[in-house]
Design a protein around this motif. Structure first.
Motif, PDB file in Angstrom:
ATOM      1  N   THR A   1     -11.528  10.271   5.331  1.00  0.00           N
ATOM      2  CA  THR A   1     -10.189  10.424   4.755  1.00  0.00           C
ATOM      3  C   THR A   1      -9.811   9.165   3.987  1.00  0.00           C
ATOM      4  OG1 THR A   1      -9.525  11.906   6.533  1.00  0.00           O
ATOM      5  CG2 THR A   1      -7.748  10.840   5.288  1.00  0.00           C
ATOM      6  N   LEU A   2     -10.056   8.011   4.591  1.00  0.00           N
ATOM      7  CA  LEU A   2      -9.738   6.744   3.932  1.00  0.00           C
ATOM      8  C   LEU A   2     -10.518   6.603   2.631  1.00  0.00           C
ATOM      9  CD1 LEU A   2      -8.379   3.977   3.823  1.00  0.00           C
ATOM     10  CD2 LEU A   2     -10.241   3.102   5.266  1.00  0.00           C
ATOM     11  N   SER A   3     -11.786   6.956   2.659  1.00  0.00           N
ATOM     12  CA  SER A   3     -12.610   6.845   1.457  1.00  0.00           C
ATOM     13  C   SER A   3     -12.055   7.697   0.320  1.00  0.00           C
ATOM     14  CB  SER A   3     -14.051   7.261   1.767  1.00  0.00           C
ATOM     15  OG  SER A   3     -14.833   7.209   0.603  1.00  0.00           O
ATOM     16  N   SER A   4     -11.637   8.913   0.635  1.00  0.00           N
ATOM     17  CA  SER A   4     -11.092   9.777  -0.424  1.00  0.00           C
ATOM     18  C   SER A   4      -9.784   9.210  -0.968  1.00  0.00           C
ATOM     19  CB  SER A   4     -10.905  11.204   0.083  1.00  0.00           C
ATOM     20  OG  SER A   4      -9.940  11.253   1.104  1.00  0.00           O
ATOM     21  N   LEU A   5      -8.963   8.633  -0.118  1.00  0.00           N
ATOM     22  CA  LEU A   5      -7.703   8.030  -0.585  1.00  0.00           C
ATOM     23  C   LEU A   5      -7.959   6.775  -1.415  1.00  0.00           C
ATOM     24  CD1 LEU A   5      -5.556   8.472   2.651  1.00  0.00           C
ATOM     25  CD2 LEU A   5      -5.273   9.688   0.485  1.00  0.00           C
ATOM     26  N   LEU A   6      -8.927   5.974  -0.994  1.00  0.00           N
ATOM     27  CA  LEU A   6      -9.277   4.779  -1.772  1.00  0.00           C
ATOM     28  C   LEU A   6      -9.813   5.165  -3.146  1.00  0.00           C
ATOM     29  CD1 LEU A   6     -11.039   2.676   1.008  1.00  0.00           C
ATOM     30  CD2 LEU A   6      -8.904   2.069  -0.164  1.00  0.00           C
ATOM     31  N   ALA A   7     -10.680   6.165  -3.176  1.00  0.00           N
ATOM     32  CA  ALA A   7     -11.244   6.614  -4.453  1.00  0.00           C
ATOM     33  C   ALA A   7     -10.146   7.118  -5.373  1.00  0.00           C
ATOM     34  CB  ALA A   7     -12.291   7.692  -4.219  1.00  0.00           C
ATOM     35  N   ALA A   8      -9.198   7.853  -4.823  1.00  0.00           N
ATOM     36  CA  ALA A   8      -8.080   8.345  -5.638  1.00  0.00           C
ATOM     37  C   ALA A   8      -7.229   7.193  -6.140  1.00  0.00           C
ATOM     38  CB  ALA A   8      -7.237   9.321  -4.826  1.00  0.00           C
ATOM     39  N   GLU A   9      -7.085   6.177  -5.321  1.00  0.00           N
ATOM     40  CA  GLU A   9      -6.255   5.026  -5.687  1.00  0.00           C
ATOM     41  C   GLU A   9      -6.873   4.251  -6.849  1.00  0.00           C
ATOM     42  OE1 GLU A   9      -2.744   3.214  -5.404  1.00  0.00           O
ATOM     43  OE2 GLU A   9      -3.323   4.744  -3.961  1.00  0.00           O
TER      44      GLU A   9
ATOM     45  N   LEU B   1       0.825  -1.201   0.000  1.00  0.00           N
ATOM     46  CA  LEU B   1       0.000   0.000   0.000  1.00  0.00           C
ATOM     47  C   LEU B   1       0.863   1.257   0.000  1.00  0.00           C
ATOM     48  CD1 LEU B   1      -2.727  -0.806   2.686  1.00  0.00           C
ATOM     49  CD2 LEU B   1      -2.939  -0.951   0.217  1.00  0.00           C
ATOM     50  N   ASP B   2       0.356   2.299  -0.620  1.00  0.00           N
ATOM     51  CA  ASP B   2       0.959   3.620  -0.568  1.00  0.00           C
ATOM     52  C   ASP B   2       1.062   4.026   0.906  1.00  0.00           C
ATOM     53  OD1 ASP B   2       1.420   6.452  -1.744  1.00  0.00           O
ATOM     54  OD2 ASP B   2      -0.323   6.703  -0.424  1.00  0.00           O
ATOM     55  N   ALA B   3       2.091   4.770   1.273  1.00  0.00           N
ATOM     56  CA  ALA B   3       2.324   5.120   2.682  1.00  0.00           C
ATOM     57  C   ALA B   3       1.169   5.921   3.280  1.00  0.00           C
ATOM     58  CB  ALA B   3       3.630   5.896   2.810  1.00  0.00           C
ATOM     59  N   THR B   4       0.625   6.859   2.526  1.00  0.00           N
ATOM     60  CA  THR B   4      -0.493   7.665   3.029  1.00  0.00           C
ATOM     61  C   THR B   4      -1.736   6.807   3.223  1.00  0.00           C
ATOM     62  OG1 THR B   4       0.392   9.554   1.803  1.00  0.00           O
ATOM     63  CG2 THR B   4      -1.862   9.736   2.597  1.00  0.00           C
TER      64      THR B   4
ATOM     65  N   ALA C   1      -1.746   3.525   3.675  1.00  0.00           N
ATOM     66  CA  ALA C   1      -1.455   2.599   4.775  1.00  0.00           C
ATOM     67  C   ALA C   1      -1.657   3.267   6.125  1.00  0.00           C
ATOM     68  CB  ALA C   1      -0.030   2.066   4.647  1.00  0.00           C
ATOM     69  N   ALA C   2      -1.243   4.522   6.252  1.00  0.00           N
ATOM     70  CA  ALA C   2      -1.430   5.258   7.500  1.00  0.00           C
ATOM     71  C   ALA C   2      -2.914   5.480   7.786  1.00  0.00           C
ATOM     72  CB  ALA C   2      -0.684   6.590   7.447  1.00  0.00           C
ATOM     73  N   SER C   3      -3.674   5.748   6.749  1.00  0.00           N
ATOM     74  CA  SER C   3      -5.116   5.963   6.908  1.00  0.00           C
ATOM     75  C   SER C   3      -5.815   4.674   7.326  1.00  0.00           C
ATOM     76  CB  SER C   3      -5.707   6.501   5.603  1.00  0.00           C
ATOM     77  OG  SER C   3      -7.056   6.818   5.770  1.00  0.00           O
ATOM     78  N   VAL C   4      -5.438   3.562   6.727  1.00  0.00           N
ATOM     79  CA  VAL C   4      -6.003   2.262   7.104  1.00  0.00           C
ATOM     80  C   VAL C   4      -5.682   1.979   8.570  1.00  0.00           C
ATOM     81  CG1 VAL C   4      -5.814  -0.236   6.746  1.00  0.00           C
ATOM     82  CG2 VAL C   4      -6.001   1.282   4.772  1.00  0.00           C
ATOM     83  N   SER C   5      -4.443   2.239   8.965  1.00  0.00           N
ATOM     84  CA  SER C   5      -4.036   2.020  10.363  1.00  0.00           C
ATOM     85  C   SER C   5      -4.818   2.902  11.322  1.00  0.00           C
ATOM     86  CB  SER C   5      -2.537   2.283  10.535  1.00  0.00           C
ATOM     87  OG  SER C   5      -1.792   1.333   9.829  1.00  0.00           O
ATOM     88  N   ALA C   6      -5.069   4.149  10.929  1.00  0.00           N
ATOM     89  CA  ALA C   6      -5.825   5.057  11.789  1.00  0.00           C
ATOM     90  C   ALA C   6      -7.238   4.528  12.035  1.00  0.00           C
ATOM     91  CB  ALA C   6      -5.884   6.451  11.164  1.00  0.00           C
ATOM     92  N   VAL C   7      -7.887   4.055  10.976  1.00  0.00           N
ATOM     93  CA  VAL C   7      -9.241   3.520  11.128  1.00  0.00           C
ATOM     94  C   VAL C   7      -9.206   2.241  11.968  1.00  0.00           C
ATOM     95  CG1 VAL C   7     -11.244   2.560   9.916  1.00  0.00           C
ATOM     96  CG2 VAL C   7     -10.088   4.579   9.010  1.00  0.00           C
ATOM     97  N   LEU C   8      -8.206   1.388  11.730  1.00  0.00           N
ATOM     98  CA  LEU C   8      -8.088   0.169  12.527  1.00  0.00           C
ATOM     99  C   LEU C   8      -7.844   0.479  14.001  1.00  0.00           C
ATOM    100  CD1 LEU C   8      -6.090  -2.185  10.116  1.00  0.00           C
ATOM    101  CD2 LEU C   8      -8.418  -2.528  10.992  1.00  0.00           C
ATOM    102  N   ASN C   9      -7.165   1.570  14.287  1.00  0.00           N
ATOM    103  CA  ASN C   9      -6.956   1.978  15.677  1.00  0.00           C
ATOM    104  C   ASN C   9      -8.229   2.557  16.290  1.00  0.00           C
ATOM    105  OD1 ASN C   9      -4.262   1.197  15.738  1.00  0.00           O
ATOM    106  ND2 ASN C   9      -3.532   3.191  15.074  1.00  0.00           N
ATOM    107  N   ASP C  10      -9.083   3.168  15.472  1.00  0.00           N
ATOM    108  CA  ASP C  10     -10.331   3.765  15.962  1.00  0.00           C
ATOM    109  C   ASP C  10     -11.390   2.714  16.296  1.00  0.00           C
ATOM    110  OD1 ASP C  10      -9.218   6.262  15.459  1.00  0.00           O
ATOM    111  OD2 ASP C  10     -10.310   6.581  13.589  1.00  0.00           O
ATOM    112  N   LEU C  11     -11.408   1.626  15.538  1.00  0.00           N
ATOM    113  CA  LEU C  11     -12.503   0.667  15.661  1.00  0.00           C
ATOM    114  C   LEU C  11     -12.596  -0.045  17.020  1.00  0.00           C
ATOM    115  CD1 LEU C  11     -12.568  -0.786  12.040  1.00  0.00           C
ATOM    116  CD2 LEU C  11     -14.415   0.451  13.187  1.00  0.00           C
ATOM    117  N   PRO C  12     -11.523  -0.600  17.594  1.00  0.00           N
ATOM    118  CA  PRO C  12     -11.674  -1.340  18.861  1.00  0.00           C
ATOM    119  C   PRO C  12     -12.283  -0.519  20.006  1.00  0.00           C
ATOM    120  CG  PRO C  12      -9.587  -1.904  17.843  1.00  0.00           C
ATOM    121  CD  PRO C  12     -10.162  -0.765  17.046  1.00  0.00           C
ATOM    122  N   PRO C  13     -11.845   0.735  20.249  1.00  0.00           N
ATOM    123  CA  PRO C  13     -12.494   1.472  21.338  1.00  0.00           C
ATOM    124  C   PRO C  13     -13.974   1.778  21.053  1.00  0.00           C
ATOM    125  CG  PRO C  13     -10.554   2.684  20.536  1.00  0.00           C
ATOM    126  CD  PRO C  13     -10.713   1.466  19.696  1.00  0.00           C
TER     127      PRO C  13
END
Length: 195
Positions: A123-131, A3-6, A8-20
């Protein structure tokens, strides 16, 4: 290709948000009786799995990006926004309202987590759409121009009509209440006298 670094960071951010968020929803007083809350947790768990699958993929395709973006926009974002709205309504209910199933402070705390998740998902959605848009360049639009006339070598009619522009006299044409001299672009209209 990873994955592109940006992204990948966005995916990680969402994955960090979900458990709490999931944990907070499961600890609600109304969780056992609320199928909506249980469905939300199921959606978030499925989404987490899809994100982890994308994260582990060595060579994600544009279809994978698009499918995940569709899930984000079509399911996760609306579900999150609906839960935020429900929590706002819940926190505005009076203390004696029997429809209130959680405390306003709990709803407010949950909305802080949900708002961060919502923002990170957008943010993730916009990056995915651009990808996936970048990997599938748009097709050129169909031409609205008519086909060019055939060349004389293709057997086109080479008879030219006898046409003398100097024999035409300009006439004043009224279009609505406009004087032809007021038409945009200094347009002059010439009309052939049919007599």
């Amino acid at each position: 290709m990873a994955l592109d670094a940006t992204l990948a960071a966005s995916v990680s951010a969402v994955l960090n948000d979900l458990p709490p968020v999931i944990d907070h929803i499961q600890k609600r007083d109304d969780y056992a009786k609320s199928t909506a809350a249980q469905n939300t947790v199921a959606i978030y768990n499925d989404y987490s799995l899809a994100l982890k699958t994308l994260q582990a993929s060595q060579n994600p395709t544009s279809k994978e990006y698009e499918a995940l973006d569709d899930a984000t926009k079509g399911t996760v974002l609306p579900q999150t926004a609906d839960l935020i709205s429900a929590n706002i309504a819940m926190s505005n209910m009076g203390q004696l309202n029997t429809s209130r199933t959680i405390e306003p402070t709990y709803a407010t705390a949950e909305n802080k987590l949900l708002t961060k998740l919502l923002d990170d998902c957008q943010t993730l959605s916009s990056l995915l759409a651009a990808e996936y848009a970048g990997s599938n360049p748009p097709s050129p639009p169909p031409s609205d121009l008519p086909d060019p006339p055939p060349s004389p070598s293709e057997g086109a009619n080479t008879d030219t009509p006898n046409f003398d522009i100097d024999s035409y006299q300009p006439e004043t044409i009224t279009v609505g209440d406009l004087d032809p001299y007021q038409l945009p672009g200094d347009t002059t209209i010439y009309v052939q006298d049919k007599n």
